[in-house]
Design a protein around this motif. Structure first.
Motif, short mmCIF file in Angstrom:
data_model
loop_
_atom_site.label_atom_id
_atom_site.label_comp_id
_atom_site.label_asym_id
_atom_site.label_seq_id
_atom_site.Cartn_x
_atom_site.Cartn_y
_atom_site.Cartn_z
N ALA A 13 83.98 40.07 8.32
CA ALA A 13 83.18 39.93 9.40
C ALA A 13 81.51 39.46 8.75
CB ALA A 13 82.90 41.18 10.35
N GLY A 14 81.40 40.39 7.61
CA GLY A 14 80.13 40.14 6.83
C GLY A 14 79.82 38.82 6.31
N ILE A 15 81.02 38.31 5.74
CA ILE A 15 80.89 36.95 5.07
C ILE A 15 80.80 35.80 6.33
CG2 ILE A 15 82.29 35.15 3.68
CD1 ILE A 15 83.78 37.41 2.24
N THR A 16 81.42 36.03 7.28
CA THR A 16 81.22 35.06 8.60
C THR A 16 80.10 35.19 9.05
OG1 THR A 16 83.81 35.98 9.13
CG2 THR A 16 82.64 34.48 10.61
N ALA A 60 67.98 56.85 15.69
CA ALA A 60 68.05 55.61 16.04
C ALA A 60 68.58 54.61 14.98
CB ALA A 60 66.48 55.26 16.16
N LEU A 61 69.45 53.78 15.10
CA LEU A 61 70.46 52.99 14.28
C LEU A 61 69.82 51.53 14.48
CD1 LEU A 61 73.38 55.18 14.28
CD2 LEU A 61 72.01 54.58 12.05
N MET A 62 69.33 50.72 13.40
CA MET A 62 68.99 49.29 14.02
C MET A 62 70.07 48.42 14.31
SD MET A 62 66.16 47.19 11.99
CE MET A 62 65.37 48.47 11.42
N PRO A 73 75.56 44.34 12.38
CA PRO A 73 75.38 45.77 11.78
C PRO A 73 74.23 45.82 10.65
CG PRO A 73 77.36 45.06 11.20
CD PRO A 73 77.02 43.84 12.06
N PRO A 74 73.78 47.12 10.58
CA PRO A 74 72.71 47.18 9.66
C PRO A 74 72.83 46.79 8.18
CG PRO A 74 73.01 49.30 10.57
CD PRO A 74 73.70 48.19 11.22
N ASP A 75 74.01 47.27 7.87
CA ASP A 75 74.45 47.15 6.41
C ASP A 75 74.33 45.46 5.92
OD1 ASP A 75 75.13 49.67 6.26
OD2 ASP A 75 77.21 49.77 6.59
N GLN A 76 74.39 44.71 7.00
CA GLN A 76 74.55 43.33 6.61
C GLN A 76 72.88 42.70 6.51
OE1 GLN A 76 77.33 41.06 8.98
NE2 GLN A 76 78.56 42.77 8.69
N PHE A 77 71.99 43.33 7.16
CA PHE A 77 70.76 42.89 6.84
C PHE A 77 69.69 43.72 6.21
CE2 PHE A 77 71.06 44.48 11.30
CZ PHE A 77 69.75 45.02 11.36
#
Ligand code: C2E
Ligand code: MG
Ligand code: MG
Ligand code: MG
Length: 291
Positions: A13-16, A60-62, A73-77
């Motif tokens: 999903a991250g790569i996509t 609060a989760l971005m 999801p936040p881990d990706q940005f």
């Protein structure tokens, strides 16, 4: 099988996401325009008390609500946001959105309800954070709430002059500091010594190991024991099953958080689900004398 499949799907999903984003121009340029277009939004996840599961706060989760890619999801940005310094205005936007939405509804929150925000290390050398916290708390002037800042060890916080002054001023303002993902990094124990820390959030990787084997049980028990000896407010993160919650009962932890109690959700859904179910006798985070 799921142990292999799920992380694999996550990576895929991250790569996509990045392939899709990559075709739309530089990720950094897109993040800048996303900021201007209010595409970064907070999801809120409840924290409950350890003994009666009453809601006492919200983290609060971005999320990046991308018009073409969908919810990112936040881990990706977050890493790119941290490297580029964009994390500072992004965090300000999160705090503003939460206060704009909840200050008018604050009478429906119990006394001592807290909002917590994840703060990146690079943000901890910015005195502007103090002003942002003042503005947040001022918005709740007629029904005060507690404000908690969660610090992680993804980037190292150096106890330099500005950070020390910032944390001292935040402390005076009544802002509470929590160490996130406790037990995983190398520096959380030195943070506890260097700064006035109010809470520890035991990392979800330890909770996930509950009930697996004797060695894991030994590690979990000892991380919790260490946290308890420091005499701080303790939160266990990532509780997904009743079995995990039951296991933790023996430790009499102050607070629990995890999918079992509630998933992160948009502010309006959080309000709908939790605002009228909140226990007025819940005991908030408190400042404890140092161990
Ligand atoms: P964190 O602060 O440790 O947040 C907990 C993460 O675990 C969240 O993931 C949450 O959705 C997830 N979680 C909560 N309960 C459970 C559970 O029972 N099981 C499992 N498997 N997961 C659970 P999320 O929202 O994807 O955020 C990931 C990380 O990204 C956060 O970890 C935090 O370090 C960072 N982050 C999120 N929002 C922000 C932000 O506004 N600013 C900064 N600097 N970092 C943020
Ligand atoms: Mg956190
Ligand atoms: Mg955490
Ligand atoms: Mg984490």
């Amino acid at each position: 099988v799921s142990v292999i499949i799920f992380p694999f799907l996550g990576v895929l999903a991250g790569i996509t996401t990045w392939l899709l984003l990559g075709r739309m121009g530089s990720p950094l340029a897109q993040m800048k325009s996303a900021l201007l277009n209010h595409q970064f939004i907070p999801y809120l996840q409840p924290l409950v008390e350890g003994d009666n599961y009453a809601v006492i706060g919200a983290e609060a989760l971005m999320r990046w609500q991308h018009p073409k890619v969908g919810m990112i999801p936040p881990d990706q940005f977050i890493p790119l946001a941290e490297q580029s310094g964009l994390i500072v205005p992004m965090t300000q936007m999160m705090m503003k959105q939460v206060s704009n939405y909840f200050a008018p509804r604050a009478s429906q929150l119990p006394i001592g309800f807290h909002f917590s925000f994840n703060i990146s290390a690079s943000h901890c050398t910015d005195m502007g954070l103090l002003e942002d916290c003042k503005a947040f708390l001022a918005a709740f002037f007629d029904h005060p709430v507690l404000l908690v800042l969660e610090l992680t060890e993804r980037e190292l916080i150096c106890p330099n002059e500005i950070t020390t002054r910032l944390f001292r001023e935040l402390h005076k303002l009544g802002v509470l500091l929590a160490i996130d993902d406790f037990g995983t990094g190398h520096s959380s124990l030195s943070y506890v010594q260097q700064f006035e820390i109010d809470a520890l959030k035991i990392d979800q990787s330890f909770i996930a190991k509950i009930g697996t084997d004797a060695l894991s049980a030994h590690i979990v028990d000892n991380v919790i024991d260490l946290a308890k000896r420091l005499n701080l407010n303790i939160v266990a993160e990532g509780i997904e099953t009743r079995k995990q919650a039951e296991y933790l009962r023996a430790f009499k932890l102050d607070y629990l958080q995890g999918y079992l109690f509630g998933r992160p959700q948009p502010m309006s859904e959080f309000a709908k689900q939790w605002l009228n179910q909140i226990n007025p006798t819940a005991i908030p985070y408190s400042r404890k004398p140092r161990a």
